[in-house]
Scaffold this motif. Structure first.
Motif, short mmCIF file in Angstrom:
data_model
loop_
_atom_site.label_atom_id
_atom_site.label_comp_id
_atom_site.label_asym_id
_atom_site.label_seq_id
_atom_site.Cartn_x
_atom_site.Cartn_y
_atom_site.Cartn_z
N PRO A 187 0.84 -1.21 0.00
CA PRO A 187 0.00 0.00 0.00
C PRO A 187 0.88 1.26 0.00
O PRO A 187 1.86 1.33 0.75
CB PRO A 187 -0.78 -0.11 1.32
CG PRO A 187 -0.71 -1.55 1.70
CD PRO A 187 0.55 -2.10 1.12
N LEU A 188 0.52 2.19 -0.86
CA LEU A 188 1.38 3.36 -1.04
C LEU A 188 0.52 4.62 -0.95
O LEU A 188 -0.51 4.71 -1.62
CB LEU A 188 2.06 3.23 -2.40
CG LEU A 188 3.22 4.14 -2.74
CD1 LEU A 188 4.27 3.38 -3.53
CD2 LEU A 188 2.74 5.34 -3.52
N VAL A 189 0.91 5.54 -0.09
CA VAL A 189 0.14 6.78 0.07
C VAL A 189 1.01 7.93 -0.43
O VAL A 189 2.12 8.13 0.06
CB VAL A 189 -0.22 7.02 1.56
CG1 VAL A 189 -1.03 8.31 1.71
CG2 VAL A 189 -0.98 5.83 2.13
N VAL A 190 0.49 8.64 -1.44
CA VAL A 190 1.23 9.78 -1.97
C VAL A 190 0.59 11.05 -1.40
O VAL A 190 -0.63 11.21 -1.42
CB VAL A 190 1.17 9.80 -3.51
CG1 VAL A 190 1.92 11.02 -4.06
CG2 VAL A 190 1.77 8.52 -4.07
N THR A 191 1.45 11.91 -0.87
CA THR A 191 0.91 13.09 -0.19
C THR A 191 1.90 14.25 -0.28
O THR A 191 2.90 14.18 -0.98
CB THR A 191 0.56 12.71 1.28
OG1 THR A 191 0.02 13.85 1.91
CG2 THR A 191 1.79 12.24 2.04
N ASP A 192 1.56 15.34 0.44
CA ASP A 192 2.43 16.51 0.47
C ASP A 192 3.52 16.31 1.53
O ASP A 192 3.47 15.36 2.31
CB ASP A 192 1.60 17.76 0.78
CG ASP A 192 0.71 17.52 1.98
OD1 ASP A 192 1.24 17.54 3.12
OD2 ASP A 192 -0.50 17.25 1.80
N PHE A 193 4.46 17.23 1.58
CA PHE A 193 5.56 17.12 2.55
C PHE A 193 5.03 17.05 3.99
O PHE A 193 5.43 16.20 4.77
CB PHE A 193 6.49 18.34 2.47
CG PHE A 193 7.44 18.34 1.30
CD1 PHE A 193 7.56 17.24 0.46
CD2 PHE A 193 8.24 19.46 1.05
CE1 PHE A 193 8.46 17.25 -0.61
CE2 PHE A 193 9.13 19.48 -0.01
CZ PHE A 193 9.24 18.39 -0.85
#
Ligand code: UDX
Length: 433
Positions: free
Chosen positions: A191-197
């Motif tokens: 599972p991969l969560v892409v987000t802001d810094f």
């Protein structure tokens, strides 16, 4: 790729990436450590890591250096794995190692590359470092930054790196996301969560705060059990059958320690305070306070067993590491208890299967033994403070044959009180009658 900083996180990350087939250059400013690593000597104890290190070196995929120039020339991707300890005299995290690494690396960055932060940092650090990189690097805006927090547990570091629960990518560009997705692709369907810094930075401290809260929750229940003559072990078991609660991280005892949980909750509170959100995390102050009270409670139990005073009392302490399967003694509850007993006049003898060298350096005033049995020779009180399997499997008769008095505190709630009491031991454990 390069891995900058070769602590528990950096060595593991470097060796695991080499295992995946990448060409990895590890960097540390400690020349002695670099020499050891290049010779295949692991400066820490971490199960399975020595073999990966050896394989990486033998394949030629892995090497180590002290040169930032060499690292800058070598790497398309630079992982930052520096420590962020608690500042002396305060609660905040000290990010100076990270800043120093960026300041040393950036002036050598003359081509496009991706710098990836893995350290646990106060929210806002990535934003600040991104500016610093662009300001200091000759290639300027061609240096991209991403934040990719690491969730590995000591003792399971290799497994957690090669089969993580999740991957969190704080990115600003599609190129950074693609690069990191490609790097981790060999790990399979994670599972991969892409987000802001900011969110990426927060995920790590939020996760560690939750875990710390869970431990302090059950330890608070232990305090109430002590007052009400209940049994926290049975309580935790009963809670655990509710799937929403679960059993993990509900082990009551002398509380959490290590290089992460204690300092992360403090740094999180300090940062929230700076951001004007301090009230939101005021509960973490209680989490910390409950945790510290558990150490004092273990000393109380030892003193009670000693008959009211620890002065000149021979005390065996089993365990120095902050948890089993690790040689890490940072903020170790076991050593904090040992030290407190020594300060009350106790004659403490400590044994740990792997953390003795580290303990000796940090607490030269304590005495150390070469085995559990040796530590227990003539002891009037024994304490089990780190739940190594060597200790959980101790035979109460054999152990009892060397002590001066059969008094034991099971600080981790791992021994069977029925068996120990049947062998004539006065048995005390936090949260249990
Ligand atoms: C922790 C996080 O688990 C990990 O995800 C993060 O990346 C780094 O911090 P670690 O410090 O290696 O990992 O140890 P962990 O296994 O979480 O244990 C922390 C402390 O809590 C230890 O002192 C342990 O003895 C204590 N603990 C744990 C309890 O007292 N009770 C429990 O139920 C579980």
């Amino acid at each position: 790729m390069t891995v900058i900083g070769t602590g528990y996180l950096g060595i593991t990350h470097a060796a695991c990436m080499a295992e995946l087939g990448y060409e990895v250059l590890g960097l540390d400013i400690n020349a002695e450590k670099v020499r050891q690593l290049n010779n295949g000597e692991l400066p820490i104890y971490e199960g399975g890591l020595d073999e990966l290190l050896r394989r990486g070196l033998e394949s030629g995929n892995l090497k180590f250096t002290t040169s930032f120039q060499e690292a800058a020339e070598f790497g398309d991707v630079h992982f930052l794995c520096l420590g962020t300890p608690q500042v002396g005299g305060g609660c905040a995290a000290d990010t100076s190692q990270l800043d120093a690494a960026v300041e040393a690396l950036a002036p050598h960055l003359e081509r496009q590359c991706l710098v990836v932060g893995k350290s646990t940092v106060p929210v806002g650090t990535a934003e600040r470092l991104a500016h610093k990189l662009i300001d200091l690097a000759p290639s300027g805006a061609a240096v991209d930054l991403a934040w990719n927090p690491e969730f590995l547990r000591e003792g399971f570091a290799v497994k957690d790196t090669l089969s993580p629960d999740r991957i969190v990518l704080g990115v600003r560009t599609e190129a950074a996301e693609k690069t990191l997705r490609d790097i981790y692709q060999p790990l399979g369907d994670i599972p991969l969560v892409v987000t802001d810094f900011a969110t990426a930075e927060l995920v790590k401290v939020a996760a560690n705060s939750f875990l710390a809260t869970k431990i302090s929750y059950i330890n608070a229940m232990a305090e109430v059990c002590e007052a009400a003559h209940g049994d926290v072990m049975a309580l935790a078991e009963a809670l655990s059958y509710d799937d929403r609660i679960g059993r993990r991280f509900l082990s009551a005892g002398i509380g959490f320690g290590g290089g992460c949980l204690p300092k992360d909750i403090r740094a999180f509170m300090a940062r929230a305070e700076e951001l004007g959100a301090g009230e939101a995390l005021s509960f973490l102050r209680e989490v910390d306070a409950i945790n510290m009270r558990r150490r004092a409670r273990a000393v109380d139990l030892a003193r009670e067993l000693a008959g009211g005073s620890l002065e000149n009392c021979a005390v065996a302490v089993l365990g120095a590491a902050f948890k089993p399967d690790s040689d890490d003694i940072r903020d170790s509850p076991a050593l904090a208890v040992a030290k407190a007993i020594e300060q009350e006049g106790g004659l403490v003898s400590v044994y740990d299967p792997v953390a003795l060298d580290n303990a000796r350096k940090a607490y030269p005033e304590l005495s150390y033994a070469g085995s559990a049995i040796e530590a227990a020779q003539g002891a009037r009180v024994s304490l089990l403070l780190t739940e190594w399997s060597d200790f959980t499997e101790l035979d109460p008769e054999e152990f009892g044959s060397v002590v001066a008095a059969r008094n034991i505190v099971d600080g981790r709630n791992v021994l069977d009180p029925v068996v120990w009491r049947a062998a004539g031991w006065n048995f005390r454990a936090p949260g249990r009658p």
